[in-house]
Design a protein around this motif. Structure first.
Motif, PDB file in Angstrom:
ATOM      1  N   TYR A  18       0.803  -1.220   0.000  1.00 17.96           N
ATOM      2  CA  TYR A  18       0.000   0.000   0.000  1.00 17.96           C
ATOM      3  C   TYR A  18       0.844   1.283   0.000  1.00 17.96           C
ATOM      4  O   TYR A  18       0.468   2.269  -0.648  1.00 17.96           O
ATOM      5  CB  TYR A  18      -0.941  -0.012   1.216  1.00 17.96           C
ATOM      6  N   SER A  19       1.948   1.291   0.678  1.00 19.88           N
ATOM      7  CA  SER A  19       2.764   2.510   0.846  1.00 19.88           C
ATOM      8  C   SER A  19       3.079   3.246  -0.451  1.00 19.88           C
ATOM      9  O   SER A  19       2.929   4.468  -0.513  1.00 19.88           O
ATOM     10  CB  SER A  19       4.052   2.193   1.601  1.00 19.88           C
ATOM     11  N   VAL A  22       0.388   5.497  -1.633  1.00 16.72           N
ATOM     12  CA  VAL A  22       0.264   6.751  -0.884  1.00 16.72           C
ATOM     13  C   VAL A  22       1.355   7.732  -1.287  1.00 16.72           C
ATOM     14  O   VAL A  22       1.075   8.901  -1.567  1.00 16.72           O
ATOM     15  CB  VAL A  22       0.328   6.491   0.643  1.00 16.72           C
ATOM     16  N   SER A  28      -4.447   6.635  -3.977  1.00 21.55           N
ATOM     17  CA  SER A  28      -4.922   6.853  -2.613  1.00 21.55           C
ATOM     18  C   SER A  28      -4.861   8.347  -2.345  1.00 21.55           C
ATOM     19  O   SER A  28      -3.861   8.994  -2.645  1.00 21.55           O
ATOM     20  CB  SER A  28      -4.040   6.116  -1.602  1.00 21.55           C
ATOM     21  N   GLU A  30      -4.750   9.458   0.618  1.00 17.19           N
ATOM     22  CA  GLU A  30      -4.008   9.641   1.866  1.00 17.19           C
ATOM     23  C   GLU A  30      -2.697  10.343   1.543  1.00 17.19           C
ATOM     24  O   GLU A  30      -2.083  10.095   0.495  1.00 17.19           O
ATOM     25  CB  GLU A  30      -3.701   8.297   2.537  1.00 17.19           C
ATOM     26  N   TYR A  31      -2.253  11.199   2.451  1.00 18.30           N
ATOM     27  CA  TYR A  31      -0.986  11.896   2.283  1.00 18.30           C
ATOM     28  C   TYR A  31       0.145  11.220   3.053  1.00 18.30           C
ATOM     29  O   TYR A  31       1.308  11.309   2.666  1.00 18.30           O
ATOM     30  CB  TYR A  31      -1.105  13.341   2.777  1.00 18.30           C
ATOM     31  N   VAL A  33       1.671   7.705   5.007  1.00 23.23           N
ATOM     32  CA  VAL A  33       1.582   6.256   5.112  1.00 23.23           C
ATOM     33  C   VAL A  33       1.199   5.907   6.548  1.00 23.23           C
ATOM     34  O   VAL A  33       1.831   6.389   7.496  1.00 23.23           O
ATOM     35  CB  VAL A  33       2.934   5.599   4.740  1.00 23.23           C
ATOM     36  N   LYS A 154      -3.801  16.373  -4.684  1.00 22.87           N
ATOM     37  CA  LYS A 154      -2.583  15.690  -4.255  1.00 22.87           C
ATOM     38  C   LYS A 154      -1.492  16.004  -5.268  1.00 22.87           C
ATOM     39  O   LYS A 154      -1.761  16.070  -6.468  1.00 22.87           O
ATOM     40  CB  LYS A 154      -2.836  14.177  -4.151  1.00 22.87           C
TER      41      LYS A 154
END
Length: 170
Positions: A18-19, A22, A28, A30-31, A33, A154
């Protein structure tokens, strides 16, 4: 390749997958991890009610998917939001297809009627986001059911978000 339920002990390896989503992509929104502990908590919470699967090749996890709450109200209990992530270097090898087929079968057995995917979508493809996820979901039988414009920012770019759905009882 084998498909099995995820365990809390898989969190570190799943976070490795997943990292990069990000840190290197707008897939993702998300900002930061999450920590391994946060990822363990996410797995635990999802597994309380829904399904969390991994794909393993030999002893290496190469992808995972899960179903989670679509909306909190009781009326939505038979609808889920799904997510899928494949390890870099293992895309376009059938892993996602196998994971989603297994997920669908398990969800059907639990009486789930609808699967929804919330997907970051570029108005114009760039180095952070392509339309590959939408194309994958289309191949898996999902259709677009909602489009939100410039709702996520992002890497200095604004991205759209699309909702795609698959009705399991048809």
């Amino acid at each position: 390749m084998t498909i099995r339920d995820a365990d809390i002990a898989d969190a570190k390896e799943l976070l490795e997958i997943y990292s990069p989503y990000v840190t290197n992509t707008a897939i993702s929104f998300e900002y930061e991890v999450p920590s391994v502990q946060e990822f363990e908590n996410r797995i635990r919470k999802i597994k309380e009610k829904y399904v969390y699967l991994i794909a393993k090749e030999q002893e290496k996890i190469i992808g995972y998917c899960y179903a989670n709450t679509f909306h909190a109200r009781k009326a939505y209990d038979r609808s889920v939001e799904v997510s899928i992530y494949i390890r870099s270097g293992y895309k376009r090898k059938g892993t996602g297809k196998l994971l989603y087929h297994a997920l669908e079968e398990r969800l059907k057995k639990r009486g789930v009627k609808n699967m929804y995917a919330c997907i970051a979508y570029p108005r114009k493809e760039d180095e952070f986001l392509t339309k590959d996820s939408v194309l994958f979901h289309e191949k898996m039988g999902f259709t677009e059911c909602g489009h939100f414009h410039q709702c996520g920012s992002k890497f200095g770019h604004w991205y759209d978000m699309v909702y795609m759905e698959k009705l399991l009882d048809r």
